[in-house]
Design an enzyme around this catalytic site. Structure first.
Site, PDB file in Angstrom:
ATOM      1  CG  ASP A 155      -2.269   0.141   0.371  1.00 28.48           C
ATOM      2  OD1 ASP A 155      -2.892  -0.704  -0.405  1.00 28.48           O
ATOM      3  OD2 ASP A 155      -3.338   0.203   1.737  1.00 28.48           O
ATOM      4  CG  ASP A 460      -9.088  -6.762  12.648  1.00 26.04           C
ATOM      5  OD1 ASP A 460      -9.060  -6.677  13.669  1.00 26.04           O
ATOM      6  OD2 ASP A 460      -7.799  -7.210  12.757  1.00 26.04           O
TER       7      ASP A 460
END
Length: 749
Positions: A155, A460
Site C-alpha cells: 500500500d 478484522d
C-alpha cells in the site's frame, strides 16, 4: 471411543474423545471447570454484597462524601457487570490438537490451493528486508509448492519494496530447497541465521555458509538501495516491472502496479534442484487523493479479487509483513480443520495466536497479551469461535466473499484444484489491474457484504463478527510450536497508540449495524456475544477506572472514608473480592508462563491503557458519532533506535516525549502521590496511624498501590537522565495540575 494422547506442552497424557469422524483432530476441555465455576459464583456473591452495601449506606443529603459514594456505586456496578462478561472467556475453554500425518496419508493429492496474502504499507516503518523475510518464510511452507501462491500487497507503492521482492524471488531458488532438504525452522532467513547453531552435518555446514553469503549480499543490495532512497539505473534496467513507476506521482496517487514475479504454471519456474516454485505476485493497488482507499481492508479486498483470477485458492492465509512463519506445518494444521468430514464445512476461519519474538521476560508493556492468547481465546473457541485478529488467520475464500452458512454446504476439494486461468503473465498483468482500481468498490457489495468490511479501524474484528452472524464458526489453534512471530511495541507511546486504535475500533463496532449487543442476538451464542462485548467495551472502562484512581485518593486526603471500616462485617466482601480476583489473576498469569513481575507490569499497563488509550478512544468515538471527527489508521513502528532497544531489553520504560496521554498519566500519578503523602503525614502527626488504618484502610492501600505502580513514571519525571525520560516541562505541568486538583477539591468539599 476414548484414547490417551500425549500433550507436548505439559508432557502429560490427556484424554481425547474420538469419534469416527475425528481422524485428524482431537480436543479437550479445561480441567477443573466445576471448581472454577463455584469460585465464580462465590466472587459474584461478594460483588452483589458490595452493591448492597453501597446502596444501603449512601450518606444522607448534606453528609460528607455523598457524591463520591454515589460515584463509587456506579464504578463498582460497572466493574461487576464487566467482570461477569469476562467469564464468557473462561466458562468453557477448549484446547485442540491436530494429526497432520493422517491428513497427508488420506488427502495428499486432494490438498487445496492456498493463497497467502502479506500486507505492507510503508517502506520506512516496515523495512523491505523485514517484509521479504516474511514472504520467504511463507513461500517455504511444508506444502506442495505448485499449490502455494504468495501475494504481497504494497500500500506504499514503493519501488524499493518491489525491488526487495524481486531479489527475494531469486534468493528463493536457493532458500526453498535448503529448507526442504534440511527441514530447518524457522524459515525466515534472518531469524534462522540469528537463532541456529552450527549444524553437525558437514554437508549442511557447507551449504549454510553458501546460503548465508547469498542472503548477506542480497540484504546489502536492498539496504544500499534504501539508503539511496532510489533504485540504481543499472538495476532498474534489468526488469521491465520498474517501468510501471514511470507514471508514479506519490504514495497516494498512482496507477495499479501488478507484477507476477514467479508464475507457478511456468515449467521453467524452478528452484536450483529442479522443483516447482510457488507463484509470487506483487500488487500496489491504484490510489487517488479524491477516493478513500479504506486502509488495510481495501488492500485485502483488492488482493481477494486479483488472486481469484490468478490462482483462486479456496483457502486464504493473511499475515502482517512483520509476522513471519515460525512453523512450516501451519498450513497442514489449518487444513485438518477445514477438511474434517463432519465439522469442516461449518468452519469459516482458523485463527492462530498473535505472538511476538522480542517480548522481554517480564513483559514491561504486556506486549504478549499472554492471558488473551492462552486463556480467553480458548474460551471463545468453546462458544462458537475466536475473533479474527487480522493476521495469522486461514480463511475459506467463500466466506470472505459473502457466502452464508447452510447445513447442505460441502466442499469437493479435489474439484477445486487446477482451475487457474490459462492467460499469459503479460495478459494477466494487463487485464487484472482494473480489479485493484480505486473506484472498483463503488456501488458494489465490497466492504459491505463482501470481503473485509469498511468504515472501522479494526476491520478484522468486525469482519469476523459478520461472518459469525452469517452462521459460520471459527476455530482457535495454539500449537506447541508457535505458528507466527511478529514484532511487539518497544516504547510506551507505541503501545498506547496501538491500544487506542484497537479499543476505538472495538467501540465503533458496538455502535455499528453489526453490534454484538443487538445485531448478533439470535445469530450467535449468548456466550460469544458476551465475549465480543468484552472487547467492544474496553474503551468505556476508562470512566470507571479514572474515577476509582482519583476520587478515593482525594477523599483520603480530605479524611473522608468511602469504604467500610476494617472492623465492620461489610469489610469482608470487599476484602474477599479484591483478594480472590487478584490471586486468581496472578495464578492465571503464572499458568500462562508469565512471571510475578510480569503480572505486576501487566497491571501497570492495565491502568495506563484505561486512563489514556481508552480515554482518548472513547472521546474520539463519541466525536465521530457526532460528526466532528473521522476514523484514521496508524501503522505501528517495526524498527527502533539502538539506545531504545537497549533500554527495552533492560526493561526500562520508554517515554521520550510529551504527549496528551503522558500529561494525563503524569497528573494522575502526581495526584495520588500528593494524596498519599498528605494522608501519611496526617496519620503520623495528627489522627494517628491506627485510627487512619481502622477508618480508611482500603483507601490508604488503594492509594499506596497506585503510587507503587507509578514508580517508573516518577523515575521518568524526576530521576532519569537518558533520552527515554519525560521532559522537565511535563514534570512541572503535572505537579501544578495535581496541586490545583487537590487544593480545589479540598476547598470545594
Amino acid at each position: 471411543m476414548v484414547r490417551f494422547v500425549l500433550d507436548t506442552q505439559s508432557s502429560r497424557f490427556k484424554v481425547a474423545y474420538n469419534y469416527p469422524f475425528k481422524e485428524r483432530l482431537s480436543y479437550r476441555r479445561a480441567k477443573g471447570r466445576g471448581l472454577y465455576r463455584l469460585f465464580v459464583v462465590s466472587v459474584f456473591v461478594g460483588i452483589c454484597l458490595i452493591w448492597i452495601y453501597r446502596v444501603s449506606h449512601i450518606p444522607r443529603k448534606g453528609e460528607d462524601g455523598r457524591w463520591g459514594w454515589i460515584g463509587l456505586l456506579g464504578a463498582e456496578f460497572w466493574f461487576g457487570l464487566y467482570w461477569v462478561l469476562t467469564q464468557a472467556h473462561r466458562w468453557n475453554q477448549v484446547y485442540r490438537c491436530t494429526f497432520k500425518d493422517r491428513l497427508s496419508q488420506r488427502h495428499e493429492k486432494e490438498l487445496p490451493m492456498v493463497d497467502i496474502f502479506v500486507c505492507t504499507a510503508d517502506p520506512v516503518i516496515e523495512p523491505p528486508v523485514m517484509v521479504i523475510n516474511t514472504v520467504l518464510s511463507v513461500m517455504a511452507y511444508d506444502y506442495p509448492p505448485e499449490k502455494l501462491s504468495v501475494y504481497l500487497s504494497d500500500d506504499g507503492g514503493s519501488d524499493l519494496t518491489f525491488y526487495a521482492l524481486l531479489e527475494a524471488s531469486h534468493f528463493a531458488k536457493h532458500w526453498l530447497p535448503y529448507c526442504k532438504k534440511f527441514k530447518v525452522e524457522p524459515r525466515s532467513p534472518a531469524e534462522y541465521f540469528n537463532s541456529s547453531d552450527d549444524p553437525l552435518d558437514p554437508n549442511q555446514s557447507e551449504e549454510l555458509v553458501f546460503i548465508k553469503k547469498l542472503y548477506d549480499e542480497m540484504e546489502s543490495r536492498i539496504e544500499n538501495a534504501a539508503k539511496l532512497a532510489q533504485i540504481p539505473e543499472k538495476l532498474r534496467s534489468k526488469h521491465t516491472g520498474f517501468s510501471q513507476w514511470d507514471s508514479y506521482s506519490s504514495q497516494r496517487d498512482h496507477d495499479t502496479i501488478l507484477q507476477i514475479l514467479i508464475d507457478g504454471r511456468d515449467p521453467n519456474a524452478k528452484d536450483k534442484d529442479g522443483f516447482v516454485l510457488p507463484t509470487l505476485v506483487y500488487l500496489a493497488r491504484e490510489k487517488r487523493p479524491q477516493h478513500h482507499h479504506n486502509f488495510k481492508a481495501g488492500a485485502m479486498n483488492a488482493l481477494i479479487r486479483v488472486s481469484s483470477e490468478i490462482s483462486n485458492g479456496p483457502i486464504i492465509l493473511n499475515v502482517d509483513c512483520d509476522m513471519y512463519s515460525n512453523n512450516s506445518h501451519s498450513v497442514r494444521d489449518a487444513l485438518c480443520f477445514f477438511m474434517d468430514e463432519e465439522k469442516g464445512h461449518e468452519i469459516a476461519f482458523v485463527q492462530f495466536p498473535q505472538n511476538f519474538k522480542n517480548v522481554t521476560r517480564n513483559e514491561i508493556y504486556d506486549a504478549s497479551m499472554r492471558v488473551i492468547t492462552e486463556v480467553e481465546f480458548h474460551g471463545l473457541d468453546g462458544c462458537g469461535g475466536p475473533l479474527y485478529v487480522g493476521t495469522g488467520c486461514f480463511h475459506r475464500r467463500d466466506t470472505l466473499c459473502g457466502r452464508k452458512f447452510s447445513k447442505e454446504y460441502r466442499t469437493d476439494w479435489s474439484s477445486l484444484n487446477d482451475i487457474r486461468r490459462k492467460d499469459s503473465v503479460h495478459e494477466l498483468e494487463k487485464n487484472l489491474k482494473g480489479l485493484a482500481s480505486s473506484t472498483y468498490d463503488k456501488n458494489t457489495q465490497w466492504g459491505k457484504e463482501m470481503g473485509l468490511l469498511y468504515g472501522c479501524p479494526v476491520e478484522d474484528v468486525i469482519t469476523g463478527l459478520s461472518i459469525h452472524c452469517r452462521g459460520w464458526k471459527s476455530v482457535y489453534f495454539n500449537p506447541s510450536r508457535t505458528a507466527f512471530l511478529g514484532i511487539a511495541a518497544t516504547t510506551l507511546p507505541d503501545a498506547l497508540v496501538q491500544h487506542k486504535r484497537w479499543s476505538e475500533g472495538d467501540l465503533q463496532i458496538l455502535f455499528s449495524r453489526y453490534s454484538p449487543a443487538w445485531y448478533a442476538h439470535g445469530k450467535i451464542s449468548l456466550a460469544l456475544q458476551m465475549g465480543y462485548c468484552v472487547y467492544c467495551l474496553w474503551a468505556p472502562n476508562c470512566l470507571a477506572t479514572l474515577y476509582y484512581t482519583v476520587i478515593p485518593s482525594l477523599y483520603l486526603l480530605k479524611g473522608i472514608s468511602l469504604f467500610p471500616q476494617i472492623s465492620s462485617p461489610w469489610f469482608i466482601p470487599f476484602a474477599y473480592v479484591i483478594s480472590a480476583k487478584n490471586i486468581c489473576a496472578l495464578a492465571e498469569f503464572l499458568w500462562c508462563g508469565g512471571t510475578i513481575l510480569g503480572w505486576w507490569n501487566n497491571h501497570r499497563m492495565w491502568l495506563y491503557k484505561r486512563t489514556s488509550s481508552y480515554l482518548f478512544a472513547f472521546v474520539d468515538t463519541i466525536l465521530k458519532l457526532l460528526g466532528f471527527a473521522e476514523s484514521g489508521f496508524v501503522i505501528s513502528t517495526k524498527i527502533a533506535d539502538e539506545d531504545v532497544s537497549q533500554r527495552y531489553e533492560k526493561e526500562i520504560m520508554e517515554f521520550g516525549t510529551s504527549t496528551p496521554m503522558f500529561t494525563i498519566l503524569s497528573t494522575l500519578a502526581m495526584i495520588n502521590l500528593v494524596c498519599f503523602v498528605g494522608a501519611l503525614k496526617e496519620a503520623l502527626m495528627g489522627k494517628g496511624i491506627v485510627r487512619v488504618y481502622e477508618a480508611m484502610s482500603l483507601q490508604f492501600v488503594l492509594c499506596g498501590i497506585l503510587v507503587l505502580i507509578n514508580f517508573p513514571l516518577y523515575e521518568a519525571l524526576f530521576l532519569r537522565k537518558d533520552k527515554g525520560k519525560l521532559p522537565s516541562s511535563l514534570a512541572a505541568k503535572s505537579i501544578v495540575l495535581a496541586l490545583l486538583a487537590c487544593i480545589s477539591f479540598t476547598l470545594l468539599y
